[in-house]
Structure formats: C-alpha cells, structure tokens
Scaffold this motif. Structure first.
Motif, PDB file in Angstrom:
ATOM      1  N   LEU A  77       4.352   6.316 -14.799  1.00  0.00           N
ATOM      2  CA  LEU A  77       5.660   5.773 -15.066  1.00  0.00           C
ATOM      3  C   LEU A  77       5.744   5.261 -13.772  1.00  0.00           C
ATOM      4  CD1 LEU A  77       7.911   7.734 -17.203  1.00  0.00           C
ATOM      5  CD2 LEU A  77       7.042   6.128 -18.180  1.00  0.00           C
ATOM      6  N   TYR A  78       6.267   3.881 -14.187  1.00  0.00           N
ATOM      7  CA  TYR A  78       6.399   3.472 -12.695  1.00  0.00           C
ATOM      8  C   TYR A  78       8.058   2.471 -13.347  1.00  0.00           C
ATOM      9  CZ  TYR A  78       1.881   3.968 -10.708  1.00  0.00           C
ATOM     10  OH  TYR A  78       0.609   3.981  -9.952  1.00  0.00           O
ATOM     11  N   GLU A  79       8.895   2.660 -12.296  1.00  0.00           N
ATOM     12  CA  GLU A  79      10.181   1.464 -12.573  1.00  0.00           C
ATOM     13  C   GLU A  79       9.872  -0.377 -11.314  1.00  0.00           C
ATOM     14  OE1 GLU A  79      13.012   1.669 -13.811  1.00  0.00           O
ATOM     15  OE2 GLU A  79      11.885   3.775 -14.717  1.00  0.00           O
ATOM     16  N   PRO A  80       9.660  -0.920 -11.783  1.00  0.00           N
ATOM     17  CA  PRO A  80       9.242  -2.668 -10.807  1.00  0.00           C
ATOM     18  C   PRO A  80       9.526  -2.014  -9.859  1.00  0.00           C
ATOM     19  CG  PRO A  80      10.829  -3.044 -12.871  1.00  0.00           C
ATOM     20  CD  PRO A  80      11.450  -1.185 -12.843  1.00  0.00           C
ATOM     21  N   GLU A  81      11.067  -1.293  -9.344  1.00  0.00           N
ATOM     22  CA  GLU A  81      11.132  -1.348  -7.749  1.00  0.00           C
ATOM     23  C   GLU A  81       9.820  -0.356  -7.155  1.00  0.00           C
ATOM     24  OE1 GLU A  81      13.813   0.865  -9.712  1.00  0.00           O
ATOM     25  OE2 GLU A  81      13.190  -1.071  -9.586  1.00  0.00           O
ATOM     26  N   GLU A  82       8.939   0.659  -7.808  1.00  0.00           N
ATOM     27  CA  GLU A  82       7.958   1.350  -7.642  1.00  0.00           C
ATOM     28  C   GLU A  82       7.183   0.675  -7.141  1.00  0.00           C
ATOM     29  OE1 GLU A  82      10.033   6.027  -8.586  1.00  0.00           O
ATOM     30  OE2 GLU A  82       9.151   4.104 -10.063  1.00  0.00           O
ATOM     31  N   GLN A  83       6.644   0.041  -8.302  1.00  0.00           N
ATOM     32  CA  GLN A  83       5.338  -0.973  -7.759  1.00  0.00           C
ATOM     33  C   GLN A  83       5.277  -1.668  -6.914  1.00  0.00           C
ATOM     34  OE1 GLN A  83       2.410  -3.998 -10.320  1.00  0.00           O
ATOM     35  NE2 GLN A  83       4.916  -3.560 -11.193  1.00  0.00           N
ATOM     36  N   VAL A  84       6.549  -2.673  -6.533  1.00  0.00           N
ATOM     37  CA  VAL A  84       7.210  -3.101  -5.148  1.00  0.00           C
ATOM     38  C   VAL A  84       6.592  -2.194  -4.342  1.00  0.00           C
ATOM     39  CG1 VAL A  84       8.007  -4.629  -4.078  1.00  0.00           C
ATOM     40  CG2 VAL A  84       8.783  -4.826  -6.382  1.00  0.00           C
ATOM     41  N   ASN A  85       7.048  -1.297  -4.410  1.00  0.00           N
ATOM     42  CA  ASN A  85       6.763  -0.284  -2.764  1.00  0.00           C
ATOM     43  C   ASN A  85       5.339   0.144  -3.223  1.00  0.00           C
ATOM     44  OD1 ASN A  85       6.640   1.446  -0.802  1.00  0.00           O
ATOM     45  ND2 ASN A  85       7.353   3.661  -2.333  1.00  0.00           N
ATOM     46  N   LEU A  86       4.402   0.339  -3.962  1.00  0.00           N
ATOM     47  CA  LEU A  86       3.407   0.683  -3.805  1.00  0.00           C
ATOM     48  C   LEU A  86       2.417  -0.153  -3.043  1.00  0.00           C
ATOM     49  CD1 LEU A  86       0.976   2.133  -4.396  1.00  0.00           C
ATOM     50  CD2 LEU A  86       1.102   1.848  -6.791  1.00  0.00           C
ATOM     51  N   ILE A  87       2.020  -1.448  -4.476  1.00  0.00           N
ATOM     52  CA  ILE A  87       1.678  -3.053  -3.580  1.00  0.00           C
ATOM     53  C   ILE A  87       1.919  -3.226  -1.771  1.00  0.00           C
ATOM     54  CG2 ILE A  87       1.322  -5.580  -4.450  1.00  0.00           C
ATOM     55  CD1 ILE A  87       1.698  -4.410  -6.501  1.00  0.00           C
ATOM     56  N   LYS A  88       3.363  -3.524  -1.768  1.00  0.00           N
ATOM     57  CA  LYS A  88       3.709  -3.952  -0.916  1.00  0.00           C
ATOM     58  C   LYS A  88       3.343  -3.268   0.737  1.00  0.00           C
ATOM     59  CE  LYS A  88       8.551  -5.647   2.270  1.00  0.00           C
ATOM     60  NZ  LYS A  88       9.459  -5.752   1.572  1.00  0.00           N
ATOM     61  N   ASN A  89       3.380  -1.977   0.192  1.00  0.00           N
ATOM     62  CA  ASN A  89       3.241  -1.000   1.591  1.00  0.00           C
ATOM     63  C   ASN A  89       1.309  -0.246   1.535  1.00  0.00           C
ATOM     64  OD1 ASN A  89       5.747  -1.585   2.449  1.00  0.00           O
ATOM     65  ND2 ASN A  89       6.311  -0.544   1.034  1.00  0.00           N
ATOM     66  N   TYR A  90       1.144  -0.575   0.278  1.00  0.00           N
ATOM     67  CA  TYR A  90      -0.778  -0.087   0.141  1.00  0.00           C
ATOM     68  C   TYR A  90      -1.482  -0.360  -0.249  1.00  0.00           C
ATOM     69  CZ  TYR A  90       2.961   3.887   0.976  1.00  0.00           C
ATOM     70  OH  TYR A  90       4.208   4.829   1.871  1.00  0.00           O
ATOM     71  N   ALA A  91      -1.586  -1.997  -1.174  1.00  0.00           N
ATOM     72  CA  ALA A  91      -2.508  -2.534  -1.404  1.00  0.00           C
ATOM     73  C   ALA A  91      -3.163  -2.866  -0.107  1.00  0.00           C
ATOM     74  CB  ALA A  91      -1.984  -3.652  -2.127  1.00  0.00           C
ATOM     75  N   HIS A  92      -2.471  -3.197   1.365  1.00  0.00           N
ATOM     76  CA  HIS A  92      -4.290  -3.444   2.386  1.00  0.00           C
ATOM     77  C   HIS A  92      -5.184  -2.575   1.955  1.00  0.00           C
ATOM     78  CE1 HIS A  92      -1.227  -0.656   4.355  1.00  0.00           C
ATOM     79  NE2 HIS A  92      -2.147  -0.614   5.343  1.00  0.00           N
ATOM     80  N   LEU A  93      -4.653  -1.132   1.754  1.00  0.00           N
ATOM     81  CA  LEU A  93      -5.979   0.211   2.204  1.00  0.00           C
ATOM     82  C   LEU A  93      -6.477  -0.660   0.424  1.00  0.00           C
ATOM     83  CD1 LEU A  93      -3.571   2.730   1.732  1.00  0.00           C
ATOM     84  CD2 LEU A  93      -4.721   1.771   3.767  1.00  0.00           C
ATOM     85  N   LEU A  94      -6.578  -1.130   0.061  1.00  0.00           N
ATOM     86  CA  LEU A  94      -7.840  -1.498  -0.528  1.00  0.00           C
ATOM     87  C   LEU A  94      -8.807  -2.675  -0.307  1.00  0.00           C
ATOM     88  CD1 LEU A  94      -8.700  -1.455  -4.338  1.00  0.00           C
ATOM     89  CD2 LEU A  94      -7.809  -3.559  -4.385  1.00  0.00           C
ATOM     90  N   ASP A  95     -10.481  -1.840  -0.609  1.00  0.00           N
ATOM     91  CA  ASP A  95     -11.477  -2.893   0.817  1.00  0.00           C
ATOM     92  C   ASP A  95     -12.196  -3.820  -0.601  1.00  0.00           C
ATOM     93  OD1 ASP A  95     -13.212  -3.193   2.145  1.00  0.00           O
ATOM     94  OD2 ASP A  95     -14.316  -1.270   1.441  1.00  0.00           O
ATOM     95  N   ARG A  96     -11.393  -4.760  -0.270  1.00  0.00           N
ATOM     96  CA  ARG A  96     -11.312  -5.552  -0.913  1.00  0.00           C
ATOM     97  C   ARG A  96     -13.379  -5.932  -0.865  1.00  0.00           C
ATOM     98  NH1 ARG A  96      -7.194  -8.604  -4.160  1.00  0.00           N
ATOM     99  NH2 ARG A  96      -5.282  -8.060  -3.671  1.00  0.00           N
ATOM    100  N   GLU A  97     -12.968  -6.764   0.926  1.00  0.00           N
ATOM    101  CA  GLU A  97     -14.552  -7.023   1.210  1.00  0.00           C
ATOM    102  C   GLU A  97     -15.621  -6.432   0.510  1.00  0.00           C
ATOM    103  OE1 GLU A  97     -16.213  -8.142   5.081  1.00  0.00           O
ATOM    104  OE2 GLU A  97     -14.018  -7.579   4.904  1.00  0.00           O
TER     105      GLU A  97
END
Length: 511
Positions: A185-205
C-alpha cells in the motif's frame, strides 16, 4: 374513390418513412490528439503455466505478422528472481514469453505486486489483509525507500544478462487495494516521497533508458496522479501515468488525468482490466461489444496504451483447454480449446492491427458516455485516427438494428478497406473487404449492420492532398517498416511508415 386513393398515398408515405433507415453523421477533423503506442496483455496468468515452455498463445497474439498484432506485455516483478512464496511468478519463468515479444519489436514492462518482504512493515510480500497474516497492512518501510530503486536495478540487470532490455518499470500494482495476496500500500504522498527523493537511484542509462511508470491504482484515482503532477521532480521522473479501471469508466476517470499529462509529453496507459471476467459462460457477442466499447472509450479518454489482464482465459484472447474453476464450480466449455484464438482477440485486432502507431483525430462525436460492464450496449460509438497516408474510422453499432453512417473526412480519399465483425462465429469474426469509392471524395455513406464493430481504412488521394514530410532514405535495417495499412514489411520499398526504436513513426521514401 378520391378518398381511398388519398388514404393509399398517405399510407404508402407513412410506410416509406417507417422503412427508411436512420442515419448517423460523423465528421472527422484534422485536429490531432494523442499518438497511440499500442495494445497488449499480462503474462501474469495462472493458465500460462508452465511459463518456461507454454508460450503458444504469446506466439499467436504478438507481432505485426500475427493475426492479432499485440505489441505491449506486462509482467510481474517478483520480490526476487525465485518468486514471492505466494505463486510461481518468478523472473525466470516469464523470460521465454518476454523474449518472444522483444524479438517481435514489442514493449515489455514490469510491475511489482510487492517489493521484498524484508523492506515492508509486515515483513512479507503478502498484503496482510487476512486473519492468518494478522490483518497488518503491508507498506514499504520508510527506512527502506533508498533500497527500492536499487532493487529495480537488480531486476533490470538480471533481465539484461538474460537477453532482455526492459522498456519500463512500474512503481506498484494497485497501491490503493489492501489484499491478502502479494501487495503493498502507498498513499499518494508516500508515492511522491518515494519518487521525488529516490527515483534518481534508478540506473536508466545502463539499462537502455528504462522509463518509470506511476503506481497503477485500482480505479484510476485522480488523487494519485495529481500528487505526482503537482510536484516538479515527480513530473520529470515519471514517463507514463497508468492505472486500472475496475468500476471506473475511462471518460470519467482517465480523461482528466490525460488532459493534464499529455500536454506535458507524458503517456497515459490503462494497464489492467478484464471485461466480463470470471463469468460462468463463454462471452457472447454482446459481451465482446462491451469490450470493443471499452477499448474505444479508453482511446477517446486520451490513452496511449491499453493492456488487458490475462492473455489466456475463457473470457480473454486464447483458450485454456481447462475447465473453469470458480467458487467450487467446475464447468467445461467446448469452445475453450487450448491456445485457440477467441472472438475477443479479434475484437482487439481491430485496434491493435490498425490503431497502433496512429494519432487520434477529433470527431464530432468524441463525447461518448461510458457505461458499466453490466449494462448491455445500447448505442453507437466512434473514433478516428491518422496513420501514414490513411485515415481510420472506428464505428460500433451495439443496437439490434442496422444504421446508415455518413462519414465526412478532412481530406479526399480514393480507396479503402473495411474490417467488420458481426458475431462470435468464425465466419463473422473479422471479415475484410475493399470499400467501393468510385472517385475522389471526402464523404462516404455506408451501413453499419446490427451489433457490429467496423473499422474503415481510407487511403488519401495524394493527387489532391500533398504528401507532407516525406524523406528520401536508404534502407536502414535497424528500424522497422510498415505499409500504409500498418502491415509489417520485411523488404520495405517506396512510400512506407518508419518506426524507430523509441516508437516514433514517420513517413519515408525507401529507395
């Protein structure tokens, strides 16, 4: 005598009026809406077992050369490559199906039902909504947010090492639905926290520019998307806004999201729904017309991708060859033959074979009221698309009576083709015929049979409408090419549609 003759004339006039067929007028405008990435289904079906060897239906459903033409596949990202202790959905098991799709120039994305149990508040991949699980809501622990995207990197590395470069990963399956099976489960603001602060850790390149898909709410809940769209960092990180439409009709729920996301250059996908699923009969033609209407309404709502639920089920695209087991019942359906394509697949083919890669055009009847799946369809639906040198018009007559249709196009056309489905019987699943267009015109009058799905493919008259944006190119074998009907070409020559690896399409001249 005069009175008798007058009465006869009046009677004949009334009869003629009664016999006259009603007509619907549809005007297509040269106003471009969203570009359609494609259509597909999920490789998350128990009937797909054993995953490693049983891929016949995938081979029949996917690729431009297949009868159905699907090009997007959804797979589960299990908490580890060995599974989640709940089912046998593991990374390795999905690999054979995923490889078939990628070999046929398809798109594959992964969705977690749960991250690893050790990252969660309840210590298990299960959602927690059961007495045996203590009714403890399973959520991602905040001190494990920094582990989430590195876990994705582990999955992407494993897939790449086994020959598959994934196209996208989704944050979560149904973050708003508390379940007893795998869930988080995620509340909307929890998803924002996860993506905003940690999505840069995904190694897209490293992993081919893999894209991020938002969590996929059960009912396309606007609060989940608004929270992401209102945050600048999240807007930059999320490429595709996705969700499911259980109990939530597309034009009411998807459309407001699309109206905001599409102008930002984002995609909008419907990533899971099954129409008339788990029913105690093989879908009748009314059931399948409801499916056609849902596909159409998702396009009208602004979807760029539509992904059905199971690929194989008696209410899906290919038969299971097994009895239907539900609530203690076991029912055999003679039509449910193993891996035999079902009528619903051919309904999908109208869209997947013709609309993939097209750009939707505005029509005079874009505002179509959505209905619940329990209601038998009772009216007419339309949509229109531009693809190469063709204009495609989708027309659904779900009534018991035939109806004339007058189509007015933004350009003159000189020829065309009709795909028509009028019933579940094999002879009526998808008949194809040439349209009778004797001279260049921008109007076409035809009849929509009762309870029919009709796809009109009009070819532009380039004598009166100039071909724009044509480039002279040498043949580049790293790209894929299609004729002006959208059919894959192995040896492209002349005027073709070129599709690049990122899904962009353009008109080219091959020498």
């Amino acid at each position: 005598m005069k009175r008798i003759l007058l009465s006869l004339v009046v009677l004949l006039g009334v009869t003629a009026v009664q016999a006259a067929k009603p007509r619907t007028s549809l005007k297509v405008y040269d106003t471009k809406k969203q570009t359609i990435t494609g259509f597909g289904g999920a490789c998350c079906d128990g009937a797909m077992k054993p995953f490693g060897t049983d891929n016949a239906c995938v081979s029949k459903l996917y690729g431009a050369k297949s009868k159905i033409g699907l090009n997007i596949m959804r797979m589960e990202i299990s908490p580890s490559f060995t599974g989640d202790n709940w089912g046998d959905y593991d990374w390795n098991g999905s690999l054979p199906s995923v490889k078939i799709v990628k070999q046929r120039d398809g798109i594959v994305f992964g969705t977690p039902w749960s991250p690893p149990g050790e990252y969660k508040t309840n210590g298990t991949a299960q959602g927690g909504n059961a007495d045996s699980q203590g009714n403890q809501k399973g959520k991602l622990r905040e001190d494990c947010y920094d582990k989430f995207f590195p876990w994705f990197n582990t999955f992407l590395k494993w897939m790449k090492n086994h020959g598959v470069v994934m196209d996208a990963v989704s944050i979560q399956n149904e973050p708003d639905w508390w379940v007893s099976y795998s869930g988080c489960l995620y509340e909307p603001e929890e998803q924002v926290n996860l993506i905003k602060n940690y999505a840069h850790l995904l190694d897209r390149e490293t992993y081919g520019g893999v894209r991020i898909i938002s969590a996929e709410p059960l009912g396309y809940r606007k609060d989940y998307y608004d929270a992401l769209l209102n945050d600048q960092t999240c807007r930059e990180q999320v490429d595709i806004f996705a969700g499911h439409i259980y109990g939530h009709m597309p034009l009411q729920y998807i459309k407001p999201v699309a109206n905001t996301a599409l102008p930002l250059g984002k995609e909008v996908w419907m990533t899971e729904h099954s129409v008339t699923d788990n029913i105690d009969h093989m879908p009748n033609w009314d059931d399948n017309l409801i499916f056609a209407e849902e596909l159409n309404e998702c396009m009208l709502a602004g979807c760029t991708g539509y992904i059905y639920w199971y690929l194989r089920a008696h209410w899906a695209f290919a038969g299971t060859g097994q009895p239907w087991e539900h609530n203690g019942q076991s029912i055999n359906f003679p039509e449910n033959k193993k891996d035999e394509l079902l009528p619903r697949a051919f309904v999908m083919s109208h869209f997947s074979k013709n609309v993939t890669g097209s750009t939707r055009l505005k029509t005079s009847q874009d505002e179509t009221e959505g209905r619940t799946k329990e209601e038998i369809p009772a009216n007419y639906e339309f949509s229109a698309y531009s693809k190469g040198d063709s204009i495609i018009v989708m027309a659904i007559n779900a009534t018991d009576n035939p109806r004339d249709l007058k189509i007015t196009l933004p350009y003159n056309v000189k020829s065309g083709m009709l795909w028509q489905s009028t019933g579940n019987e094999s002879a009526n699943l998808c008949q194809q015929s040439d349209l009778d267009i004797p001279e260049s015109t921008n109007e076409y009058l035809c009849e929509m049979p009762a309870k029919s799905l009709n796809t009109y493919i009009f070819m532009l008259d380039n004598g009166s409408t100039a071909i724009e944006n044509v480039n002279l190119l040498d043949n580049d074998e790293t790209k894929t090419y299609y004729d002006l009907h959208g059919r894959r070409l192995d040896t492209p020559h002349g005027l073709c549609i070129e599709r690049s690896a990122n899904g962009q399409a353009r008109k080219v001249m091959i020498r």
